[in-house]
Design a protein around this motif. Structure first.
Motif, PDB file in Angstrom:
ATOM      1  N   GLY A 109       0.792  -1.222   0.000  1.00 27.15           N
ATOM      2  CA  GLY A 109       0.000   0.000   0.000  1.00 27.15           C
ATOM      3  C   GLY A 109       0.822   1.268   0.000  1.00 27.15           C
ATOM      4  N   GLN A 110       0.122   2.362   0.300  1.00 25.94           N
ATOM      5  CA  GLN A 110       0.755   3.675   0.351  1.00 25.94           C
ATOM      6  C   GLN A 110       0.337   4.386   1.631  1.00 25.94           C
ATOM      7  N   TYR A 111       1.281   5.080   2.243  1.00 31.23           N
ATOM      8  CA  TYR A 111       1.017   5.962   3.370  1.00 31.23           C
ATOM      9  C   TYR A 111       1.489   7.345   2.967  1.00 31.23           C
ATOM     10  N   PHE A 112       0.688   8.355   3.285  1.00 31.33           N
ATOM     11  CA  PHE A 112       1.033   9.699   2.843  1.00 31.33           C
ATOM     12  C   PHE A 112       2.376  10.154   3.406  1.00 31.33           C
ATOM     13  N   HIS A 113       2.663   9.856   4.678  1.00 27.80           N
ATOM     14  CA  HIS A 113       3.925  10.345   5.244  1.00 27.80           C
ATOM     15  C   HIS A 113       5.144   9.682   4.580  1.00 27.80           C
ATOM     16  N   TYR A 114       5.023   8.448   4.123  1.00 26.09           N
ATOM     17  CA  TYR A 114       6.119   7.822   3.375  1.00 26.09           C
ATOM     18  C   TYR A 114       6.299   8.550   2.042  1.00 26.09           C
ATOM     19  N   LEU A 115       5.179   8.769   1.378  1.00 26.36           N
ATOM     20  CA  LEU A 115       5.235   9.443   0.082  1.00 26.36           C
ATOM     21  C   LEU A 115       5.744  10.871   0.219  1.00 26.36           C
ATOM     22  N   ALA A 116       5.353  11.554   1.294  1.00 26.61           N
ATOM     23  CA  ALA A 116       5.830  12.919   1.529  1.00 26.61           C
ATOM     24  C   ALA A 116       7.345  12.927   1.720  1.00 26.61           C
ATOM     25  N   MET A 117       7.871  11.955   2.436  1.00 24.54           N
ATOM     26  CA  MET A 117       9.321  11.886   2.619  1.00 24.54           C
ATOM     27  C   MET A 117      10.009  11.599   1.286  1.00 24.54           C
ATOM     28  N   TRP A 118       9.406  10.743   0.473  1.00 24.60           N
ATOM     29  CA  TRP A 118       9.983  10.458  -0.841  1.00 24.60           C
ATOM     30  C   TRP A 118       9.954  11.715  -1.723  1.00 24.60           C
ATOM     31  N   LEU A 119       8.863  12.459  -1.648  1.00 26.54           N
ATOM     32  CA  LEU A 119       8.785  13.716  -2.399  1.00 26.54           C
ATOM     33  C   LEU A 119       9.894  14.676  -1.955  1.00 26.54           C
ATOM     34  N   TYR A 120      10.168  14.715  -0.658  1.00 27.09           N
ATOM     35  CA  TYR A 120      11.257  15.554  -0.165  1.00 27.09           C
ATOM     36  C   TYR A 120      12.601  15.071  -0.717  1.00 27.09           C
ATOM     37  N   ALA A 121      12.809  13.757  -0.753  1.00 27.95           N
ATOM     38  CA  ALA A 121      14.062  13.216  -1.299  1.00 27.95           C
ATOM     39  C   ALA A 121      14.217  13.621  -2.766  1.00 27.95           C
ATOM     40  N   LEU A 122      13.132  13.548  -3.532  1.00 30.90           N
ATOM     41  CA  LEU A 122      13.191  13.982  -4.929  1.00 30.90           C
ATOM     42  C   LEU A 122      13.476  15.478  -5.025  1.00 30.90           C
ATOM     43  N   HIS A 123      12.911  16.260  -4.102  1.00 29.02           N
ATOM     44  CA  HIS A 123      13.190  17.698  -4.058  1.00 29.02           C
ATOM     45  C   HIS A 123      14.684  17.947  -3.822  1.00 29.02           C
ATOM     46  N   VAL A 124      15.265  17.233  -2.878  1.00 24.17           N
ATOM     47  CA  VAL A 124      16.691  17.388  -2.588  1.00 24.17           C
ATOM     48  C   VAL A 124      17.514  17.035  -3.822  1.00 24.17           C
TER      49      VAL A 124
END
Length: 131
Positions: A83-98
């Motif tokens: 599945g997906q959890y928003f906080h996991y995805l949010a951290m991944w989005l931050y990693a992509l931002h970095v």
């Protein structure tokens, strides 16, 4: 001087995780990989050694390959991590931002992913705009 000591500690822990095959060469797990990408990119910024940015890019590629799905990214490689959890995805989005600091394609990938995953996490008519 304290910063250099901390970097040495991080490098020692990273070497230990590699030697024990804990990370980055274990099962893919989005939360851990996101933190790892940020760590490796930060090491690149601090030490200016291309190998850390290359390794961060490799982890992003591994996540895409192993965890990527048509509707976003699942949280882990193990069968119970589909599945997906928003906080996991949010951290991944931050990693992509970095990573986007070094290559704008990562920023574009993060924006695309945010658009793909947004809908399932929104409750219609809730929040400030739904009043």
């Amino acid at each position: 001087m304290q910063g250099l000591k901390d970097i040495d500690y991080v490098l020692d822990k990273l070497a230990w995780m590699r030697a024990e095959r804990i990370w980055p060469n274990g099962l893919r797990y989005l939360w851990t990989d996101a933190f790892g990408v940020v760590l490796l990119a930060s090491l690149y910024e601090a030490l200016q050694q291309q190998k850390y940015l290359d390794e961060a890019a490799q982890v992003v590629g591994d996540v895409r390959r192993v965890l990527g799905r048509d509707r976003g990214i699942r949280i882990g490689e193990a069968p119970d991590r589909y599945g997906q959890y928003f906080h996991y995805l949010a951290m991944w989005l931050y990693a992509l931002h970095v990573m986007g600091r070094f290559d704008p394609a990562y920023r574009a990938e993060g924006i695309k992913l945010a658009r793909e995953i947004h809908g399932p996490f929104v409750v219609p008519k809730r929040g400030a705009s739904g009043r």
